[in-house]
Write an enzyme that holds these catalytic residues in place. Structure first.
Site, PDB file in Angstrom:
ATOM      1  N   LYS A  50       0.842  -1.207   0.000  1.00 50.57           N
ATOM      2  CA  LYS A  50       0.000   0.000   0.000  1.00 50.57           C
ATOM      3  C   LYS A  50       0.876   1.256   0.000  1.00 50.57           C
ATOM      4  O   LYS A  50       0.629   2.205  -0.759  1.00 50.57           O
ATOM      5  CB  LYS A  50      -0.929   0.006   1.222  1.00 50.57           C
ATOM      6  CG  LYS A  50      -2.036  -1.046   1.131  1.00 50.57           C
ATOM      7  CD  LYS A  50      -2.792  -1.217   2.447  1.00 50.57           C
ATOM      8  CE  LYS A  50      -3.800  -2.358   2.332  1.00 50.57           C
ATOM      9  NZ  LYS A  50      -4.567  -2.605   3.572  1.00 50.57           N
ATOM     10  N   GLN A  66      -4.410  -1.582   9.821  1.00 50.43           N
ATOM     11  CA  GLN A  66      -4.385  -2.905   9.199  1.00 50.43           C
ATOM     12  C   GLN A  66      -4.938  -3.950  10.162  1.00 50.43           C
ATOM     13  O   GLN A  66      -4.588  -3.987  11.340  1.00 50.43           O
ATOM     14  CB  GLN A  66      -2.944  -3.256   8.780  1.00 50.43           C
ATOM     15  CG  GLN A  66      -2.814  -4.518   7.936  1.00 50.43           C
ATOM     16  CD  GLN A  66      -3.476  -4.407   6.565  1.00 50.43           C
ATOM     17  OE1 GLN A  66      -3.656  -3.316   6.028  1.00 50.43           O
ATOM     18  NE2 GLN A  66      -3.840  -5.540   5.983  1.00 50.43           N
ATOM     19  N   ASP A  87     -10.784   2.815   4.137  1.00 53.08           N
ATOM     20  CA  ASP A  87     -11.071   1.368   4.087  1.00 53.08           C
ATOM     21  C   ASP A  87     -12.573   1.114   3.928  1.00 53.08           C
ATOM     22  O   ASP A  87     -12.976  -0.003   3.604  1.00 53.08           O
ATOM     23  CB  ASP A  87     -10.617   0.696   5.390  1.00 53.08           C
ATOM     24  CG  ASP A  87      -9.298  -0.046   5.239  1.00 53.08           C
ATOM     25  OD1 ASP A  87      -9.002  -0.492   4.112  1.00 53.08           O
ATOM     26  OD2 ASP A  87      -8.584  -0.176   6.243  1.00 53.08           O
TER      27      ASP A  87
HETATM   28  N1  GUN Z   1      -6.842  -6.858   6.385  1.00 56.30           N
HETATM   29  C1  GUN Z   1      -7.179  -7.571   5.289  1.00 56.30           C
HETATM   30  N2  GUN Z   1      -7.703  -6.763   4.335  1.00 56.30           N
HETATM   31  C2  GUN Z   1      -7.673  -5.515   4.841  1.00 56.30           C
HETATM   32  C3  GUN Z   1      -8.083  -4.247   4.318  1.00 56.30           C
HETATM   33  O1  GUN Z   1      -8.584  -4.106   3.198  1.00 56.30           O
HETATM   34  N3  GUN Z   1      -7.874  -3.193   5.158  1.00 56.30           N
HETATM   35  C4  GUN Z   1      -7.353  -3.321   6.398  1.00 56.30           C
HETATM   36  N4  GUN Z   1      -7.215  -2.233   7.146  1.00 56.30           N
HETATM   37  N5  GUN Z   1      -6.975  -4.480   6.908  1.00 56.30           N
HETATM   38  C5  GUN Z   1      -7.139  -5.574   6.119  1.00 56.30           C
END
Ligand code: GUN
Length: 292
Positions: A52, A96, A119
């Site tokens: 990311k 995350q 998100d």
């Molecule tokens: N863990 C797995 N997928 C995601 C996501 O799209 N965002 C976040 N913050 N954590 C995750």
């Protein structure tokens, strides 16, 4: 069978995002800014967050990462979120998941200002999504919508079976595919661990979205000829044959399912790359003030 090529689509969309990010820099005098919080040392999470951050830099965004040890308290984390919420130089904040057991993910999700929740996990954004209002759409479902759109996959009136009801993918995906929009207008069945006669239900699907987190869960005998297959699985297994030391498997038995399908996403090279695009699009929209 034709591939829904996440690499091609994500690269194309990232070029568009980069051009728009340059426009933000010109008008606001600063780059779109995404902040990520990562707790602990989960291998998968490390990889996703690094990707990311890397992609932000690639499209001309600023990215910041705050790392915490597993021992961080819930309060410390909530205080950091408060601080970032107040920072007018930040457009998007993600924490995350998963988090260590002593931290309540619901509390964390609700603490993030919904106007920075790129998100799309905050109840305000999920509620607005249900009502077809401007909002941040969760990144993976958003990425899937973009790949369906790019390949002009017909969805209206189709039977769409979603496998898995997670907050991150399955549940929001089922809502999006049922909305009166394109992609959407499907007759959606949301299946999960307590579903009976799963095979019979999946066999009715024109569009299968597999988000269950189990390697090769969807087998060829569950698939109607000509179905569109979206494989959300990212199942990591250690491997001595790859440079990274692991190999990724989808939720779909690609080798045997692909020949029966009309369109299918590969793993890797499919949905995973599109998730990043969803996150970047949300961050850009936030910087431009397009949502709130
Ligand atoms: N863990 C797995 N997928 C995601 C996501 O799209 N965002 C976040 N913050 N954590 C995750």
């Amino acid at each position: 069978m034709q591939l829904l090529d996440g690499k091609y689509v994500s690269e194309k969309l990232k070029e568009e995002i980069a051009a728009e990010a340059a426009g933000v820099l010109a008008t606001l005098g600063r780059k779109p800014h995404l902040v990520a919080i990562l707790v602990g040392n989960d291998g998968g999470s490390e990889t996703y967050v690094a990707s990311k951050m890397r992609n932000c830099e690639k499209v001309g965004f600023k990215s910041s990462l705050f790392r915490y040890d597993d021992s961080v308290t819930e309060n410390e984390l909530l205080e950091k979120i408060d601080e970032i919420n107040k920072d007018s130089g930040v457009d998007g904040l993600i924490v995350q998941l998963p988090l260590p057991k002593h931290i309540d993910p619901e509390k964390v999700t609700e603490r993030i200002d919904y106007r920075k929740d790129v998100d799309g996990f905050h109840p305000v954004n999920l509620g607005r999504m249900m009502r077809n209002l401007p909002c941040f759409i969760p990144a993976t479902p958003y990425g899937i919508m973009m790949i369906l759109e790019e390949y002009k996959i017909e969805t209206a009136g189709k039977n769409c079976v979603v496998i898995g009801r997670s907050n991150i993918v399955g549940s929001p995906m089922s809502i999006l595919m049922a909305r009166n929009a394109y992609p959407g207008n499907c007759t959606v069945t949301l299946t999960h661990s307590r579903t009976q006669n799963l095979k019979e239900i999946v066999l009715q699907a024109d569009i299968i979205i597999a988000a269950i987190g189990k390697k090769n869960f969807v087998t060829a005998d569950m698939v109607k000829p000509g179905a569109v297959i979206i494989d959300v699985g990212i199942n990591r297994e250690t491997s001595e044959k790859t440079k990274s030391g692991y190999k990724l498997y989808g939720d779909v038995d690609f080798e045997n399912v692909a020949p029966k399908s009309s369109w299918i996403t590969p793993v890797p090279g499919g949905v995973g790359l599109m998730t990043i695009v969803g996150l970047l699009k949300n961050t850009l929209a936030s910087a431009r003030g397009n949502i709130y």
